[in-house]
Design an enzyme around this catalytic site. Structure first.
Site, PDB file in Angstrom:
ATOM      1  N   LYS A  28       5.005   6.645  -4.064  1.00  0.00           N
ATOM      2  CA  LYS A  28       4.145   6.575  -2.870  1.00  0.00           C
ATOM      3  C   LYS A  28       4.267   5.205  -2.191  1.00  0.00           C
ATOM      4  CE  LYS A  28      -0.367   5.626  -3.408  1.00  0.00           C
ATOM      5  NZ  LYS A  28      -0.731   4.442  -2.610  1.00  0.00           N
ATOM      6  N   ASN A  29       4.174   4.140  -2.997  1.00  0.00           N
ATOM      7  CA  ASN A  29       4.118   2.810  -2.392  1.00  0.00           C
ATOM      8  C   ASN A  29       5.471   2.324  -1.902  1.00  0.00           C
ATOM      9  OD1 ASN A  29       1.411   2.836  -2.671  1.00  0.00           O
ATOM     10  ND2 ASN A  29       1.362   1.590  -4.531  1.00  0.00           N
ATOM     11  N   ARG A 111      -4.972   2.847   4.408  1.00  0.00           N
ATOM     12  CA  ARG A 111      -4.901   1.393   4.513  1.00  0.00           C
ATOM     13  C   ARG A 111      -3.455   0.903   4.631  1.00  0.00           C
ATOM     14  NH1 ARG A 111      -7.695  -2.958   3.321  1.00  0.00           N
ATOM     15  NH2 ARG A 111      -9.517  -1.621   3.392  1.00  0.00           N
ATOM     16  N   ASP A 135     -12.879  -1.541   0.938  1.00  0.00           N
ATOM     17  CA  ASP A 135     -12.833  -0.218   0.317  1.00  0.00           C
ATOM     18  C   ASP A 135     -13.358  -0.295  -1.101  1.00  0.00           C
ATOM     19  OD1 ASP A 135     -10.837  -1.170  -1.263  1.00  0.00           O
ATOM     20  OD2 ASP A 135      -9.244   0.027  -0.375  1.00  0.00           O
ATOM     21  N   ASP A 329      -2.672  -1.052 -10.872  1.00  0.00           N
ATOM     22  CA  ASP A 329      -2.746   0.418 -10.777  1.00  0.00           C
ATOM     23  C   ASP A 329      -2.736   1.096 -12.151  1.00  0.00           C
ATOM     24  OD1 ASP A 329      -2.292   0.728  -7.746  1.00  0.00           O
ATOM     25  OD2 ASP A 329      -0.712  -0.609  -8.411  1.00  0.00           O
TER      26      ASP A 329
HETATM   27  N1  EPU Z   1      -4.693 -10.198  -0.293  1.00  0.00           N
HETATM   28  C1  EPU Z   1      -5.259 -11.155   0.523  1.00  0.00           C
HETATM   29  N2  EPU Z   1      -4.785 -11.262   1.799  1.00  0.00           N
HETATM   30  C2  EPU Z   1      -3.788 -10.479   2.272  1.00  0.00           C
HETATM   31  C3  EPU Z   1      -3.219  -9.510   1.426  1.00  0.00           C
HETATM   32  C4  EPU Z   1      -3.695  -9.392   0.136  1.00  0.00           C
HETATM   33  O1  EPU Z   1      -6.169 -11.877   0.128  1.00  0.00           O
HETATM   34  O2  EPU Z   1      -3.403 -10.645   3.445  1.00  0.00           O
HETATM   35  C5  EPU Z   1      -5.199 -10.043  -1.668  1.00  0.00           C
HETATM   36  C6  EPU Z   1      -5.898  -8.696  -1.857  1.00  0.00           C
HETATM   37  O3  EPU Z   1      -7.225  -8.734  -1.371  1.00  0.00           O
HETATM   38  C7  EPU Z   1      -5.815  -8.484  -3.333  1.00  0.00           C
HETATM   39  C8  EPU Z   1      -4.448  -9.090  -3.687  1.00  0.00           C
HETATM   40  O4  EPU Z   1      -4.120  -9.966  -2.589  1.00  0.00           O
HETATM   41  O5  EPU Z   1      -6.818  -9.202  -3.973  1.00  0.00           O
HETATM   42  C9  EPU Z   1      -3.352  -8.073  -3.918  1.00  0.00           C
HETATM   43  O6  EPU Z   1      -3.091  -7.369  -2.758  1.00  0.00           O
HETATM   44  P1  EPU Z   1      -1.664  -6.829  -2.314  1.00  0.00           P
HETATM   45  O7  EPU Z   1      -1.541  -7.187  -0.873  1.00  0.00           O
HETATM   46  O8  EPU Z   1      -0.566  -7.222  -3.228  1.00  0.00           O
HETATM   47  O9  EPU Z   1      -1.931  -5.284  -2.443  1.00  0.00           O
HETATM   48  P2  EPU Z   1      -1.558  -4.238  -1.363  1.00  0.00           P
HETATM   49  O10 EPU Z   1      -0.223  -4.584  -0.841  1.00  0.00           O
HETATM   50  O11 EPU Z   1      -2.681  -4.078  -0.411  1.00  0.00           O
HETATM   51  C10 EPU Z   1      -0.266  -2.597  -2.900  1.00  0.00           C
HETATM   52  C11 EPU Z   1      -0.361  -1.159  -3.274  1.00  0.00           C
HETATM   53  C12 EPU Z   1      -1.556  -0.929  -4.179  1.00  0.00           C
HETATM   54  C13 EPU Z   1      -1.417  -1.822  -5.400  1.00  0.00           C
HETATM   55  C14 EPU Z   1      -1.240  -3.298  -4.964  1.00  0.00           C
HETATM   56  C15 EPU Z   1      -0.960  -4.230  -6.113  1.00  0.00           C
HETATM   57  C16 EPU Z   1       0.563  -0.063  -1.356  1.00  0.00           C
HETATM   58  C17 EPU Z   1       0.352   0.858  -0.225  1.00  0.00           C
HETATM   59  N3  EPU Z   1      -0.500  -0.357  -2.083  1.00  0.00           N
HETATM   60  O12 EPU Z   1      -1.463  -2.902  -2.194  1.00  0.00           O
HETATM   61  O13 EPU Z   1      -1.515   0.431  -4.577  1.00  0.00           O
HETATM   62  O14 EPU Z   1      -2.563  -1.705  -6.177  1.00  0.00           O
HETATM   63  O15 EPU Z   1      -0.128  -3.402  -4.046  1.00  0.00           O
HETATM   64  O16 EPU Z   1       0.262  -3.934  -6.710  1.00  0.00           O
HETATM   65  O17 EPU Z   1       1.680  -0.484  -1.589  1.00  0.00           O
HETATM   66  C18 EPU Z   1      -2.372   2.561  -5.063  1.00  0.00           C
HETATM   67  O18 EPU Z   1      -1.219   2.989  -5.056  1.00  0.00           O
HETATM   68  O19 EPU Z   1      -3.348   3.290  -5.389  1.00  0.00           O
HETATM   69  C19 EPU Z   1      -2.636   1.187  -4.638  1.00  0.00           C
HETATM   70  C20 EPU Z   1      -3.838   0.760  -4.371  1.00  0.00           C
END
Ligand code: EPU
Length: 440
Positions: A28-29, A111, A135, A329
């Site tokens: 998915k990601n 998101r 969220d 995850d």
């Molecule tokens: N963060 C910030 N600022 C930003 C971006 C992130 O402070 O601009 C913080 C977040 O608040 C969090 C941390 O950094 O505390 C990690 O966030 P990250 O950006 O790495 O996560 P994401 O890219 O939003 C993706 C996956 C998630 C997975 C995380 C961690 C996708 C669509 N989502 O989220 O997957 O948990 O990386 O590996 O790629 C899921 O599949 O259910 C899922 C939530």
């Protein structure tokens, strides 16, 4: 089509040990970002191995709002002869000119749709996307995305809840820069990578996310003509090009490591021996180490990963970290395993502040879990009890279904739609391994 219907619930009863082979499906990601990457080149793109999950359908709607069209290849489709596509593959047609606004109704459902920001700025020099709200994991800001894109020359303003971005100049084009990410955010890295591929000059992204899904995106972009080095490392270098073209052949999305981990946990909990077809152990090193310590034996086979579990589970301590650490995850899966393991395990969440909400649901099933800030102390109990529980998000929802495999009586997991967002035919796949799980 996904199996999602509002009001869906999983009905789970304990049963015999699991046995058989299960197929993982595309990540998915990764696929959500590959779909966004198609915005970067006019023409027809084909992606293989795309899972039938609700998030893919929502992303297709997001892309439609920007002028792209997405459809699945069917039997006898001319696309099969043209690009070697297979029935079920996703075909995405990208127009010469993109619309630049994502509606709130779509963005709030997905998101990850924030990853259209980088491609829009790169290709259309303007973007208007809703500012994401919080969220169930807690606050999820996008400041790192915006800061990095600003270094590439984009300017942003927040207007009526939307982030309005634009690039100035004649012609308006992003300019390569050196970006040091304060934290290796997964989707921020995706966004910056997709912005940088069409920027003028060289972009260096330091402290980039190293997830295999980021490397998959880089591979796809490279097939489209992008010049990227360092994919899969924390130092990405992108030489911007004037234009990209659709990849000449269908790109196969990498298998979903979290789905693979889910079936590993299932066999850990219910016992038995299964083969997880297509699982890529090299994407799950740290988790496999923890699984072995807990009593789930795994071995690499030509088909994927064989997993065997016979005895009681043992407790371990786990701390979530960015890749290659134990992914956040996986955590609900591990906590569920620990809740019936011998001894006490301490789990620390280092990524998302609110990612312990499902613990209350596990407690309703008789789990002994204490939480303090971002730590959970899990004392294994002999057996869980079936109960009505609610899926708070994709992974926690899947973990609650697995808890039902080892709970006395029936477990009803409501809000199954969360699980359908990221799992293709989850109940059917568990049933194919002998589990007693239905969607009603
Ligand atoms: N963060 C910030 N600022 C930003 C971006 C992130 O402070 O601009 C913080 C977040 O608040 C969090 C941390 O950094 O505390 C990690 O966030 P990250 O950006 O790495 O996560 P994401 O890219 O939003 C993706 C996956 C998630 C997975 C995380 C961690 C996708 C669509 N989502 O989220 O997957 O948990 O990386 O590996 O790629 C899921 O599949 O259910 C899922 C939530």
């Amino acid at each position: 089509m996904s199996e999602a219907v509002p009001g869906d619930r999983f009905l789970v009863s304990p049963g015999a040990p699991l046995e058989g082979t299960v197929h993982v499906g595309g990540a998915k990601n990764s696929v959500l970002k590959l779909m966004a990457a198609c915005m970067l080149a006019e023409g027809r793109h084909v992606i293989s191995g795309v899972p039938h999950i609700a998030d893919v359908e929502i992303m297709a709607e997001v892309l439609a709002s920007l002028g792209l069209s997405c459809r699945r290849v069917h039997d006898g489709d001319p696309e099969v002869a043209r690009s070697g596509a297979e029935p079920g593959d996703l075909v995405i047609d990208t127009p010469g000119r993109l619309s630049t606004h994502t509606p709130y109704e779509l963005a709030e459902r997905l998101r990850a749709s924030v990853v259209v920001l980088g491609p829009l700025l790169a290709r259309a020099a303007e973007a208007s996307v809703p500012l994401p709200g919080g969220d169930d994991f807690g606050s999820r800001p996008i400041d790192l995305h915006l800061h990095g894109l600003s270094l590439l020359g984009a300017e942003f303003a927040t207007v009526h809840g939307n982030i309005e971005g634009h690039v100035s100049g004649h012609p308006a084009r992003l300019v390569g820069s050196r970006i040091v990410l304060e934290y290796p955010s997964h989707t921020a890295t995706d966004n910056l990578l997709m912005a940088a591929v069409l920027a003028k000059g060289t972009t260096v992204i330091e402290n980039a996310a190293r997830e295999p899904e980021v490397a998959d995106l880089a591979a796809f972009l490279s097939q489209m003509g992008a010049r990227i080095t360092g994919a899969g490392t924390s130092h990405l270098v992108v030489e911007g090009v004037e234009e990209l073209q659709p990849a000449p052949r269908a790109h196969r999305v990498i298998p979903d490591r979290v789905v693979a981990a889910t079936f590993l946990s299932a066999v850990g909990l219910a016992g038995g021996e299964i083969v997880i077809e297509d699982a890529r152990p090299e994407h799950m090193d740290m988790l496999l180490r923890k699984m072995t310590a807990m009593g789930v034996e795994t071995s690499h086979t030509p088909e994927g990963l064989r997993a065997v579990s016979n005895g009681p589970l043992h407790s371990v301590d786990v701390a979530t970290l960015p890749y290659p650490g134990v992914a956040t995850d996986y955590k609900p899966l591990v906590v569920t395993m620990l809740s019936v393991a011998d001894g006490v395990g301490i789990v620390s969440e280092n990524l998302f502040s609110g990612r312990f909400r499902y613990v209350d649901e596990l407690r309703r099933m008789g789990a002994d879990i204490g939480t303090e800030g971002h730590h959970a102390v899990v004392r294994g109990v002999q057996r869980l009890q079936g109960a009505p529980v609610r899926a708070p998000d994709i992974r926690a929802g899947a973990a609650l279904v697995l808890a039902g495999l080892v709970a006395e009586g029936e477990t009803v997991v409501s809000e199954a739609g969360h699980v359908h967002r990221g799992y293709e035919n989850f109940a059917g796949k568990l049933r194919s391994l002998g589990a007693d799980v239905r969607v009603v």
